[in-house]
Design a protein around this motif. Structure first.
Motif, PDB file in Angstrom:
ATOM      1  N   ALA A   6       0.830  -1.209   0.000  1.00 10.78           N
ATOM      2  CA  ALA A   6       0.000   0.000   0.000  1.00 10.78           C
ATOM      3  C   ALA A   6       0.863   1.258   0.000  1.00 10.78           C
ATOM      4  CB  ALA A   6      -0.921  -0.002   1.223  1.00 10.78           C
ATOM      5  N   LYS A   7       1.948   1.248   0.764  1.00 10.70           N
ATOM      6  CA  LYS A   7       2.846   2.403   0.801  1.00 10.70           C
ATOM      7  C   LYS A   7       3.531   2.612  -0.540  1.00 10.70           C
ATOM      8  CE  LYS A   7       6.715   4.335   3.413  1.00 10.70           C
ATOM      9  NZ  LYS A   7       7.675   4.088   4.530  1.00 10.70           N
ATOM     10  N   ALA A   8       3.984   1.515  -1.177  1.00 13.01           N
ATOM     11  CA  ALA A   8       4.634   1.636  -2.489  1.00 13.01           C
ATOM     12  C   ALA A   8       3.649   2.141  -3.542  1.00 13.01           C
ATOM     13  CB  ALA A   8       5.208   0.279  -2.903  1.00 13.01           C
ATOM     14  N   ALA A   9       2.409   1.643  -3.506  1.00  9.91           N
ATOM     15  CA  ALA A   9       1.404   2.112  -4.463  1.00  9.91           C
ATOM     16  C   ALA A   9       1.086   3.588  -4.252  1.00  9.91           C
ATOM     17  CB  ALA A   9       0.134   1.269  -4.329  1.00  9.91           C
ATOM     18  N   ARG A  10       1.032   4.022  -2.993  1.00  9.68           N
ATOM     19  CA  ARG A  10       0.747   5.432  -2.712  1.00  9.68           C
ATOM     20  C   ARG A  10       1.865   6.333  -3.235  1.00  9.68           C
ATOM     21  NH1 ARG A  10      -0.553   4.652   1.990  1.00  9.68           N
ATOM     22  NH2 ARG A  10       1.419   5.037   3.078  1.00  9.68           N
ATOM     23  N   LYS A  11       3.118   5.931  -3.070  1.00 11.85           N
ATOM     24  CA  LYS A  11       4.238   6.718  -3.583  1.00 11.85           C
ATOM     25  C   LYS A  11       4.217   6.776  -5.112  1.00 11.85           C
ATOM     26  CE  LYS A  11       8.298   6.357  -1.876  1.00 11.85           C
ATOM     27  NZ  LYS A  11       9.592   5.815  -1.421  1.00 11.85           N
ATOM     28  N   THR A  12       3.881   5.651  -5.751  1.00 14.91           N
ATOM     29  CA  THR A  12       3.826   5.630  -7.210  1.00 14.91           C
ATOM     30  C   THR A  12       2.726   6.539  -7.735  1.00 14.91           C
ATOM     31  OG1 THR A  12       4.667   3.356  -7.221  1.00 14.91           O
ATOM     32  CG2 THR A  12       3.568   4.131  -9.207  1.00 14.91           C
ATOM     33  N   LEU A  13       1.565   6.507  -7.102  1.00 22.44           N
ATOM     34  CA  LEU A  13       0.467   7.373  -7.529  1.00 22.44           C
ATOM     35  C   LEU A  13       0.817   8.847  -7.315  1.00 22.44           C
ATOM     36  CD1 LEU A  13      -2.595   5.362  -6.162  1.00 22.44           C
ATOM     37  CD2 LEU A  13      -1.834   5.551  -8.542  1.00 22.44           C
ATOM     38  N   GLN A  14       1.501   9.158  -6.230  1.00 23.50           N
ATOM     39  CA  GLN A  14       1.927  10.542  -5.995  1.00 23.50           C
ATOM     40  C   GLN A  14       2.919  11.001  -7.057  1.00 23.50           C
ATOM     41  OE1 GLN A  14       3.426  10.587  -1.990  1.00 23.50           O
ATOM     42  NE2 GLN A  14       1.382  10.614  -1.058  1.00 23.50           N
ATOM     43  N   PHE A  15       3.814  10.114  -7.472  1.00 25.41           N
ATOM     44  CA  PHE A  15       4.780  10.457  -8.517  1.00 25.41           C
ATOM     45  C   PHE A  15       4.066  10.823  -9.815  1.00 25.41           C
ATOM     46  CE2 PHE A  15       7.166   9.085 -12.246  1.00 25.41           C
ATOM     47  CZ  PHE A  15       8.357   9.756 -12.095  1.00 25.41           C
ATOM     48  N   TYR A  16       3.112   9.989 -10.238  1.00 29.71           N
ATOM     49  CA  TYR A  16       2.408  10.271 -11.488  1.00 29.71           C
ATOM     50  C   TYR A  16       1.491  11.480 -11.357  1.00 29.71           C
ATOM     51  CZ  TYR A  16       4.042   5.860 -13.452  1.00 29.71           C
ATOM     52  OH  TYR A  16       4.829   4.847 -13.936  1.00 29.71           O
ATOM     53  N   ALA A  17       0.952  11.715 -10.180  1.00 26.62           N
ATOM     54  CA  ALA A  17       0.084  12.880 -10.002  1.00 26.62           C
ATOM     55  C   ALA A  17       0.883  14.179 -10.081  1.00 26.62           C
ATOM     56  CB  ALA A  17      -0.646  12.783  -8.668  1.00 26.62           C
ATOM     57  N   TYR A 164       5.715   7.980 -18.344  1.00 27.61           N
ATOM     58  CA  TYR A 164       4.428   8.231 -17.688  1.00 27.61           C
ATOM     59  C   TYR A 164       3.336   7.260 -18.154  1.00 27.61           C
ATOM     60  CZ  TYR A 164       6.746  12.600 -16.459  1.00 27.61           C
ATOM     61  OH  TYR A 164       7.641  13.544 -15.991  1.00 27.61           O
ATOM     62  N   VAL A 165       3.658   5.949 -18.139  1.00 23.18           N
ATOM     63  CA  VAL A 165       2.661   4.923 -18.436  1.00 23.18           C
ATOM     64  C   VAL A 165       2.610   3.962 -17.250  1.00 23.18           C
ATOM     65  CG1 VAL A 165       1.901   3.150 -20.046  1.00 23.18           C
ATOM     66  CG2 VAL A 165       3.167   5.128 -20.899  1.00 23.18           C
ATOM     67  N   PRO A 166       1.699   4.156 -16.291  1.00 22.15           N
ATOM     68  CA  PRO A 166       1.594   3.234 -15.153  1.00 22.15           C
ATOM     69  C   PRO A 166       1.094   1.868 -15.619  1.00 22.15           C
ATOM     70  CG  PRO A 166       0.465   5.316 -14.721  1.00 22.15           C
ATOM     71  CD  PRO A 166       0.777   5.283 -16.180  1.00 22.15           C
TER      72      PRO A 166
END
Length: 292
Positions: A6-17, A164-166
């Motif tokens: 969950a922490k890794a996914a949150r950091k990844t989403l913040q990066f793309y945002a 920028y392709v998740p």
């Protein structure tokens, strides 16, 4: 979902945002391989993806070519995956894919072109569904903000080379959001550097030219000073400038104020200023005096 994922996914989403503006509501494109893997592993996609995307809104998409590919394959598993795409996903038609219509026209007009043959071979390696997804995310560095769910390694390799392709993938029934690729990190670094050079994008053209002129002047001054110091060092002139004096200044001895004082006195007498005082020996009364 475990705390680490969950922490890794949150950091990844913040990066793309922050860098690409990919935010909720998310647009998730699922290819045929991903749908088949989800049906085979009995993964509840809505529940798992909701946790991965931090309980935000999202929409499933599927391309028409992926549905046609699943329809052409025999077996109940492929038909269930196709039915999920028809019922739960919004369909992206072929005419809505940017660049595909133009490419088809080029194929009709230039059949004998060598570059056309290379393009056909590269697209055939991915297949029509993979080629459609590549067209969708290539436009403007994925400006529409698609997330791609795929189990195709060839397609994943191509998408990792694009910024920028998740990507989403299934591993033993676990839904994973991949970390940003090297191409995405390079693009983010380049954008940050350009923002620093342009004052956050708010500087005018005159201000940019002024900043560039000042930096060029400072660079020339530093280069001139370094050249002078190098020439002076090569000439060997002691004390020729402040730089040489600073470099050749050395400590001549210990600081006397920081040294420990010696225990021995300078004089030899008992009452010397620096000598140690001797203890006096007290004599006791004699036995004769006590008898008297």
């Amino acid at each position: 979902m475990r705390h680490g994922r969950a922490k890794a996914a949150r950091k990844t989403l913040q990066f793309y945002a922050l860098n690409a503006g990919i935010q909720s509501p998310y647009k998730v494109i699922l290819d045929g391989n991903f749908l088949v893997a989800a049906i085979r592993q009995k993964v509840p996609l809505y529940e798992r993806l909701g946790k991965t995307l931090q309980k935000t809104d999202f929409t499933f998409y599927v391309t028409r070519s992926a549905l046609d590919e699943l329809a052409s394959l025999p077996g109940d598993l492929f038909q269930q995956a196709r039915q999920f795409g028809l019922d739960e996903c919004e369909i992206i038609e072929r005419f809505a894919i940017p660049g595909k219509k133009k490419k088809e026209n080029n194929k009709v007009d230039d059949k004998d072109d060598t570059e056309e043959g290379e393009g056909e071979s590269s697209s055939s390696s991915l297949g029509e569904p993979g080629d459609d997804i590549r067209h969708l995310v290539t436009e403007g560095n994925n400006r529409r903000g698609y997330l791609i769910g795929t189990q195709d390694e060839a397609l994943s390799g191509v998408l990792r080379g694009l910024p920028y392709v998740p990507q989403l993938r299934l591993s033993r029934g676990v839904l994973l959001l991949e970390a940003p690729s090297a191409a995405s990190r390079r693009q983010a670094t380049s954008q940050e550097r350009s923002k620093m050079m342009s004052g956050g994008g708010l500087a005018t053209k005159e201000e940019k030219e002024m900043v560039a002129a000042v930096r060029e002047k400072d660079r020339a001054v530093r280069k001139r000073k370094s050249e002078e110091a190098r020439k002076a060092a090569a000439a060997g002139g002691a004390g020729s400038n402040d730089y040489d004096r600073r470099m050749k200044k050395k400590a001549k001895g210990p600081n006397p104020l920081s040294c420990r004082k010696s225990g021995k006195g300078s004089g030899g007498g008992d009452d010397g200023a620096g000598g140690e005082k001797k203890k006096r020996r007290r004599k006791g009364k004699s036995s004769g005096s006590t008898s008297k």
